[in-house]
Structure formats: C-alpha cells, structure tokens
Write an enzyme that holds these catalytic residues in place. Structure first.
Site, PDB file in Angstrom:
ATOM      1  N   HIS A  76       0.849  -1.192   0.000  1.00 25.48           N
ATOM      2  CA  HIS A  76       0.000   0.000   0.000  1.00 25.48           C
ATOM      3  C   HIS A  76       0.886   1.245   0.000  1.00 25.48           C
ATOM      4  O   HIS A  76       1.734   1.391   0.879  1.00 25.48           O
ATOM      5  CB  HIS A  76      -0.901   0.023   1.237  1.00 25.48           C
ATOM      6  CG  HIS A  76      -2.141  -0.799   1.081  1.00 25.48           C
ATOM      7  ND1 HIS A  76      -3.321  -0.478   1.698  1.00 25.48           N
ATOM      8  CD2 HIS A  76      -2.389  -1.922   0.364  1.00 25.48           C
ATOM      9  CE1 HIS A  76      -4.252  -1.357   1.368  1.00 25.48           C
ATOM     10  NE2 HIS A  76      -3.701  -2.259   0.565  1.00 25.48           N
ATOM     11  N   TYR A 204      -9.243   6.019   7.272  1.00 25.98           N
ATOM     12  CA  TYR A 204      -9.457   6.343   8.684  1.00 25.98           C
ATOM     13  C   TYR A 204     -10.416   7.537   8.713  1.00 25.98           C
ATOM     14  O   TYR A 204     -10.123   8.572   8.130  1.00 25.98           O
ATOM     15  CB  TYR A 204      -8.152   6.767   9.369  1.00 25.98           C
ATOM     16  CG  TYR A 204      -7.101   5.689   9.507  1.00 25.98           C
ATOM     17  CD1 TYR A 204      -6.288   5.323   8.432  1.00 25.98           C
ATOM     18  CD2 TYR A 204      -6.912   5.040  10.728  1.00 25.98           C
ATOM     19  CE1 TYR A 204      -5.311   4.339   8.578  1.00 25.98           C
ATOM     20  CE2 TYR A 204      -5.924   4.058  10.878  1.00 25.98           C
ATOM     21  CZ  TYR A 204      -5.133   3.724   9.796  1.00 25.98           C
ATOM     22  OH  TYR A 204      -4.177   2.753   9.940  1.00 25.98           O
ATOM     23  N   PRO A 296      -4.570   0.887  18.534  1.00 29.65           N
ATOM     24  CA  PRO A 296      -4.324   0.347  17.184  1.00 29.65           C
ATOM     25  C   PRO A 296      -4.437   1.380  16.065  1.00 29.65           C
ATOM     26  O   PRO A 296      -4.124   1.090  14.923  1.00 29.65           O
ATOM     27  CB  PRO A 296      -5.384  -0.738  17.034  1.00 29.65           C
ATOM     28  CG  PRO A 296      -6.419  -0.440  18.049  1.00 29.65           C
ATOM     29  CD  PRO A 296      -5.733   0.266  19.163  1.00 29.65           C
ATOM     30  N   LYS A 300       0.568   0.054  14.995  1.00 27.62           N
ATOM     31  CA  LYS A 300       1.943  -0.041  15.480  1.00 27.62           C
ATOM     32  C   LYS A 300       2.224  -1.222  16.412  1.00 27.62           C
ATOM     33  O   LYS A 300       3.390  -1.554  16.621  1.00 27.62           O
ATOM     34  CB  LYS A 300       2.298   1.255  16.222  1.00 27.62           C
ATOM     35  CG  LYS A 300       2.407   2.447  15.301  1.00 27.62           C
ATOM     36  CD  LYS A 300       3.493   2.237  14.263  1.00 27.62           C
ATOM     37  CE  LYS A 300       3.374   3.188  13.101  1.00 27.62           C
ATOM     38  NZ  LYS A 300       3.992   2.658  11.900  1.00 27.62           N
ATOM     39  N   TYR A 388       4.048   6.510   9.948  1.00 26.84           N
ATOM     40  CA  TYR A 388       3.190   5.383   9.565  1.00 26.84           C
ATOM     41  C   TYR A 388       4.004   4.277   8.886  1.00 26.84           C
ATOM     42  O   TYR A 388       3.810   3.091   9.157  1.00 26.84           O
ATOM     43  CB  TYR A 388       2.077   5.869   8.626  1.00 26.84           C
ATOM     44  CG  TYR A 388       0.914   4.901   8.495  1.00 26.84           C
ATOM     45  CD1 TYR A 388       0.874   3.953   7.477  1.00 26.84           C
ATOM     46  CD2 TYR A 388      -0.147   4.912   9.411  1.00 26.84           C
ATOM     47  CE1 TYR A 388      -0.185   3.064   7.362  1.00 26.84           C
ATOM     48  CE2 TYR A 388      -1.206   4.022   9.306  1.00 26.84           C
ATOM     49  CZ  TYR A 388      -1.222   3.101   8.272  1.00 26.84           C
ATOM     50  OH  TYR A 388      -2.262   2.207   8.165  1.00 26.84           O
TER      51      TYR A 388
HETATM   52  P1  FAS Z   1       0.969 -11.325  22.120  1.00 20.63           P
HETATM   53  O1  FAS Z   1      -0.051 -10.878  23.123  1.00 20.63           O
HETATM   54  O2  FAS Z   1       0.593 -11.443  20.689  1.00 20.63           O
HETATM   55  O3  FAS Z   1       1.524 -12.776  22.546  1.00 20.63           O
HETATM   56  C1  FAS Z   1       1.789 -13.065  23.900  1.00 20.63           C
HETATM   57  C2  FAS Z   1       1.728 -14.568  24.076  1.00 20.63           C
HETATM   58  O4  FAS Z   1       2.086 -14.860  25.437  1.00 20.63           O
HETATM   59  C3  FAS Z   1       0.333 -15.122  23.836  1.00 20.63           C
HETATM   60  O5  FAS Z   1       0.385 -16.199  22.927  1.00 20.63           O
HETATM   61  C4  FAS Z   1      -0.112 -15.590  25.230  1.00 20.63           C
HETATM   62  O6  FAS Z   1      -0.884 -16.782  25.187  1.00 20.63           O
HETATM   63  C5  FAS Z   1       1.214 -15.845  25.924  1.00 20.63           C
HETATM   64  N1  FAS Z   1       1.149 -15.709  27.391  1.00 20.63           N
HETATM   65  C6  FAS Z   1       0.487 -14.784  28.107  1.00 20.63           C
HETATM   66  N2  FAS Z   1       0.665 -15.005  29.436  1.00 20.63           N
HETATM   67  C7  FAS Z   1       1.456 -16.110  29.538  1.00 20.63           C
HETATM   68  C8  FAS Z   1       1.979 -16.838  30.627  1.00 20.63           C
HETATM   69  N3  FAS Z   1       1.722 -16.475  31.881  1.00 20.63           N
HETATM   70  N4  FAS Z   1       2.741 -17.931  30.369  1.00 20.63           N
HETATM   71  C9  FAS Z   1       3.008 -18.293  29.085  1.00 20.63           C
HETATM   72  N5  FAS Z   1       2.540 -17.637  28.006  1.00 20.63           N
HETATM   73  C10 FAS Z   1       1.761 -16.564  28.240  1.00 20.63           C
HETATM   74  N6  FAS Z   1      -1.690  -4.220  16.640  1.00 20.63           N
HETATM   75  C11 FAS Z   1      -1.685  -3.606  15.446  1.00 20.63           C
HETATM   76  O7  FAS Z   1      -0.612  -3.204  14.988  1.00 20.63           O
HETATM   77  N7  FAS Z   1      -2.850  -3.430  14.744  1.00 20.63           N
HETATM   78  C12 FAS Z   1      -4.056  -3.896  15.207  1.00 20.63           C
HETATM   79  O8  FAS Z   1      -5.081  -3.747  14.561  1.00 20.63           O
HETATM   80  C13 FAS Z   1      -4.102  -4.559  16.443  1.00 20.63           C
HETATM   81  N8  FAS Z   1      -5.285  -5.069  16.929  1.00 20.63           N
HETATM   82  C14 FAS Z   1      -5.286  -5.698  18.145  1.00 20.63           C
HETATM   83  C15 FAS Z   1      -6.474  -6.240  18.683  1.00 20.63           C
HETATM   84  C16 FAS Z   1      -6.476  -6.878  19.926  1.00 20.63           C
HETATM   85  C17 FAS Z   1      -7.768  -7.454  20.490  1.00 20.63           C
HETATM   86  C18 FAS Z   1      -5.280  -6.989  20.677  1.00 20.63           C
HETATM   87  C19 FAS Z   1      -5.257  -7.644  22.044  1.00 20.63           C
HETATM   88  C20 FAS Z   1      -4.100  -6.464  20.148  1.00 20.63           C
HETATM   89  C21 FAS Z   1      -4.092  -5.829  18.885  1.00 20.63           C
HETATM   90  N9  FAS Z   1      -2.919  -5.318  18.328  1.00 20.63           N
HETATM   91  C22 FAS Z   1      -2.886  -4.693  17.136  1.00 20.63           C
HETATM   92  C23 FAS Z   1      -1.681  -5.426  19.029  1.00 20.63           C
HETATM   93  C24 FAS Z   1      -1.140  -6.804  18.805  1.00 20.63           C
HETATM   94  O9  FAS Z   1      -1.028  -7.076  17.449  1.00 20.63           O
HETATM   95  C25 FAS Z   1       0.155  -6.911  19.560  1.00 20.63           C
HETATM   96  O10 FAS Z   1       0.946  -5.750  19.392  1.00 20.63           O
HETATM   97  C26 FAS Z   1       0.978  -8.120  19.185  1.00 20.63           C
HETATM   98  O11 FAS Z   1       0.189  -9.261  19.342  1.00 20.63           O
HETATM   99  C27 FAS Z   1       2.201  -8.135  20.096  1.00 20.63           C
HETATM  100  O12 FAS Z   1       2.797  -9.373  20.008  1.00 20.63           O
HETATM  101  P2  FAS Z   1       3.428 -10.052  21.318  1.00 20.63           P
HETATM  102  O13 FAS Z   1       4.233  -9.046  22.035  1.00 20.63           O
HETATM  103  O14 FAS Z   1       4.035 -11.308  20.829  1.00 20.63           O
HETATM  104  O15 FAS Z   1       2.210 -10.355  22.307  1.00 20.63           O
HETATM  105  C1  PHB Z   2      -6.371  -3.875  10.670  1.00 21.32           C
HETATM  106  O1  PHB Z   2      -6.484  -4.123   9.462  1.00 21.32           O
HETATM  107  O2  PHB Z   2      -6.666  -4.695  11.572  1.00 21.32           O
HETATM  108  C2  PHB Z   2      -5.852  -2.521  11.078  1.00 21.32           C
HETATM  109  C3  PHB Z   2      -5.268  -1.709  10.135  1.00 21.32           C
HETATM  110  C4  PHB Z   2      -4.779  -0.455  10.518  1.00 21.32           C
HETATM  111  C5  PHB Z   2      -4.912  -0.054  11.841  1.00 21.32           C
HETATM  112  C6  PHB Z   2      -5.499  -0.878  12.797  1.00 21.32           C
HETATM  113  C7  PHB Z   2      -5.974  -2.128  12.411  1.00 21.32           C
HETATM  114  O3  PHB Z   2      -4.454   1.172  12.207  1.00 21.32           O
END
Ligand code: FAS
Ligand code: PHB
Length: 394
Positions: A76, A204, A296, A300, A388
């Site tokens: 993109h 957005y 989000p 990032k 971005y």
């Molecule tokens: P993660 O949370 O992905 O992974 C952590 C892992 O640790 C999990 O598998 C969990 O099961 C494990 N864990 C937890 N506690 C533990 C314990 N006590 N013992 C062992 N394992 C344990 N980011 C974006 O950039 N764009 C988005 O649109 C976006 N949407 C999101 C929506 C939601 C609902 C959430 C919660 C996050 C979103 N994020 C988004 C952010 C997300 O993408 C995170 O930044 C990303 O998953 C970070 O990766 P990790 O640091 O690996 O953490």
């Molecule tokens: C998504 O596609 O999940 C998405 C894209 C851009 C954002 C947040 C979420 O800023």
C-alpha cells in the site's frame, strides 16, 4: 514428577515477538525453549494486526519467513484520512519513498510457527504457573507446570514476550518498575467479512458519531472497525446495525461502494497507551506487548514488537558470538527511545481521529483544524507518513 530443561534463552510467550525471537536466535545458532499458556491453534486463531511496516517486512525476510508474505501481501502506497466527508490522502510513497504491506498478524504467526516447527523448536504449550526466578543471579530459572509435571528451565536469559497480561513484567520488583498509562474512553468494535474492500487503500474516518476504519486482509476479505462505548457488547451489534453505522461514518460516497455481508468475526478491543520501564531486569528482557501497548489507530502494536525483537536478537547474538554485552546493556534504553516515539504517534493519531466524550466544542474545532492543516501542508503530511511507514530502528 519433575523435569529440568537446559537452554540458553527461555522465551515466555509464543506470539509474534516470541516466535520471531526464537527464529532469529536459531539462525544465530542460539538455543531457546518457548513456553505458552495456550496452544498453537488458539494463538493462530487470534485476529489482530493487519499492517506491516517496511522494517517488519525486512525482519521477516531476514528470518527467512517472508515468501508467502511477498506472494499474498498487499503493498500500500498511501491511505486516506476522512473528516465529515472530506478526504485527504497521505501519499506514503511520494512523501517517504516507502510503503506498507497489508498482511494479517494471523498469517505472520502461521508463517513463523511453520518454520519453527520445521526446525524442531522446543515448545511447551498449555503451561501453567509460569514463574521467572533468580533473575539477578548468574543462574536464572523459569518454573512452570506442564501436563501435571513441575518443570524448571535452567537458562542464561529470559525473554518476556508474554503480552500485556503475562507474568514477565510482574517479575520486575515494584521498587524498580515504573509504568505509564492512558486508557481511552472508548473501544473499537471490529468485524471480518469475506467481501471485497470498499477501497483499495485504508480509510481512517472521524465522523461526529465516531471513528471508523476501512481495512482489509486481501482483495476478497475486509476488516472494518467503528469506535464504540467502552461498556458496549458485541451482542448489541447485529451485522445490519454495524453496516448501517459504518456507512454513516464513512460518508455517502464511500458507503455507496460498500459490499456488505455476514461477518465471521466480531469483537470489541479496548484502547490504551502503556509503557513499562525498564525493559530489562537482570537476566529478564521484556519485548512487545509485555512492555508496551499502543492504541491500534497507528497500526503499530505488532510492528513495535518486531522492532524490540530485532534489537534483542542482535544483542543476544553479540553476547554469544563475542561476549560483547554492550548491546544487551543498552537494550532497554534503545528500545524505549523508539517505543516512546511510537507511543506519541499512536496517541496523536488517536486524539485526532476519535470523538472524545470530554471534548469541548473547542477541542472538536482543533481536530478539524489539524485535519485542514494536514490537508494543506506537505510537511505535516510527511510527518504522519514517516511515522506510519515506520521510524528507523535506532
Ligand atoms: P501477544 O499478546 O501477541 O503474545 C503473547 C503470548 O504470550 C500469547 O500467545 C499468550 O498466550 C502468551 N502468554 C500470556 N501469558 C502467559 C503466561 N503467563 N505464560 C506463558 N505464556 C503466556 N496491533 C496492530 O498493529 N494493529 C491492530 O489492529 C491490532 N489489533 C489488536 C487487537 C487486539 C484485540 C489486541 C489484544 C491487540 C491488537 N494489536 C494490534 C496489538 C497486537 O497485534 C500486539 O501488538 C501483538 O500481538 C504483540 O505481540 P506479542 O508481544 O508477541 O504479544
Ligand atoms: C487492521 O487491518 O486490523 C488494522 C489496520 C490499521 C490499523 C489498525 C488495524 O491502524
């Protein structure tokens, strides 16, 4: 029954941060074990991020897991900001020479799992009572329960990649840990639908009724979000109600092109800005959501986790290759310098694009003025664009 496992790095968490770290360490000949309280199917099933910075794509290329990303990812070159029907395109390519790639976190996680399993990575899934211990000694340990056995990992270092609700951050004494937080007074209600995206790039939108985002996962799968009340519930939102609200917030011109259909995922995520300092305590290194959370809006979260891992993998490699600990000793400060700049951008874009219940008519006018300034200033648009596409790693 009990078991002792020996390794160089014990990685707590098998999300994108933990998986990428295990891959980069393995490529440097460094052994690790990866623990997760869930299993692979659950972790792969989580729907989260959608946009990859160029630096993230580069990291996945270096990790040897970018083949499918290059086949299926969507480059993109820009995205739209919309304010009450007016649109301004942030031309990433023209303003920075860079682009971003739309490729879901789900797919990144699958690609990393495939590679780690193929390479024989030692995983412990469905673990319980994970307890990092002796972190400030020269014999750190991680204790946990697995299939009714008490397991102890004897390691040199512990990587806390266990997300916001994990145990790693809590292993840092309260007298040492400092946290900074802003909880936003709204959430994002998101759906996934197998319909072509309404636009070839992301939109957005800040509308008087609230924020909306038109995103995608492919040319046939769309991801949409609308701002909702913090105490709202997905049961209050039929697909029809969601589509009607999204159409209003995107405006009539865009709504006329909206292809609606049955959602196969619908969830509400809270928004917060959060940083924990320091990101190191003795042998424990925090990375990703374990150390920081961004709203989000700026896409990032995943990208910031990858940036931490690039720094941590490089530091651990320097230690094992040449007993050079300068990068390890500088990890927390280096990672936090970037974290705080990304927190700033995510907070700035969230403040610009959402309806805040506490905003006076003056703040609402300031939002519109910021949008009008952005629309007419190449310098202001370039500032948005360079954040971005991703700031330099250091
Ligand atoms: P993660 O949370 O992905 O992974 C952590 C892992 O640790 C999990 O598998 C969990 O099961 C494990 N864990 C937890 N506690 C533990 C314990 N006590 N013992 C062992 N394992 C344990 N980011 C974006 O950039 N764009 C988005 O649109 C976006 N949407 C999101 C929506 C939601 C609902 C959430 C919660 C996050 C979103 N994020 C988004 C952010 C997300 O993408 C995170 O930044 C990303 O998953 C970070 O990766 P990790 O640091 O690996 O953490
Ligand atoms: C998504 O596609 O999940 C998405 C894209 C851009 C954002 C947040 C979420 O800023």
């Amino acid at each position: 029954m009990s078991e002792t496992v020996k390794t160089q790095v014990c990685i707590i968490g098998s999300g994108p941060a933990g998986l990428l770290l295990s891959q980069l360490l393995a490529m440097a000949g460094i052994d690790s074990v990866v623990l997760d309280r869930r299993d692979r199917a659950y972790i792969e099933g989580r729907i989260r991020a959608g946009v990859l910075e160029q630096g993230t794509v580069q990291a996945l290329e270096e990790a040897g897991v970018a083949d499918r990303l290059h086949r299926e990812g969507l480059p993109h070159d820009g995205f739209d900001l919309a304010f009450d029907g007016d649109r301004h395109r942030i031309d990433l390519k023209a303003l920075t020479g860079k682009s971003v790639t739309v490729y879901g976190q789900t797919e990144v996680t699958k690609d990393l799992f495939d590679r780690r399993f193929a390479d024989g990575q030692r995983f412990f899934f469905n673990v319980e009572d994970v307890t990092p211990a002796d972190l400030t000694t020269d014999a750190p340990r991680v204790h946990f329960r697995h299939e009714d056995r008490a397991v102890t990992v004897e390691c040199d270092y512990v990587a806390g990649c266990d997300g916001f609700h994990g145990v790693s951050r809590k292993a840092i004494p309260e007298t040492v840990l400092r946290t900074f937080e802003r909880v936003y007074p709204f959430g994002w209600l998101g759906i996934m639908v197998d319909r072509p995206p309404v636009s070839h790039e992301l939109i957005y939108a800040n509308h008087a009724r609230g924020f909306a985002l038109a995103s995608m996962r492919s040319k046939t799968r769309s991801r949409y979000y609308i701002q909702c009340e913090l105490d709202d519930h997905v049961d209050n939102w039929s697909d029809d109600r969601f589509w009607e609200e999204l159409a209003v917030r995107l405006g009539p011109e865009t709504a006329a092109k909206l292809e609606t259909g049955p959602s196969f995922e619908k969830s509400i995520a809270p928004l917060r800005s959060f940083v924990a300092e320091p990101m190191r305590h003795g042998a424990l290194f925090l990375a990703g959501d374990a150390a920081h959370i961004v709203p989000p809006t700026g896409a990032k979260g995943l990208n910031l986790a990858v940036a931490d891992i690039r720094l941590l993998a490089r530091a651990l490699t320097a230690h094992y290759r040449g007993r050079d600990d300068r990068l390890l000793d500088g990890y927390s400060a280096a990672a936090l310098r970037r974290v705080w700049k990304v927190e700033r951008f995510s907070w700035q874009l969230s403040t610009l694009m959402h309806q805040f219940p506490e905003n006076s008519p003056f703040e609402t006018r300031m939002q519109r003025a910021e949008f009008d300034y952005l629309s007419g200033s190449e310098a202001a648009s370039r500032s948005i664009a360079e954040n971005y596409v991703g700031l330099p790693l250091e």
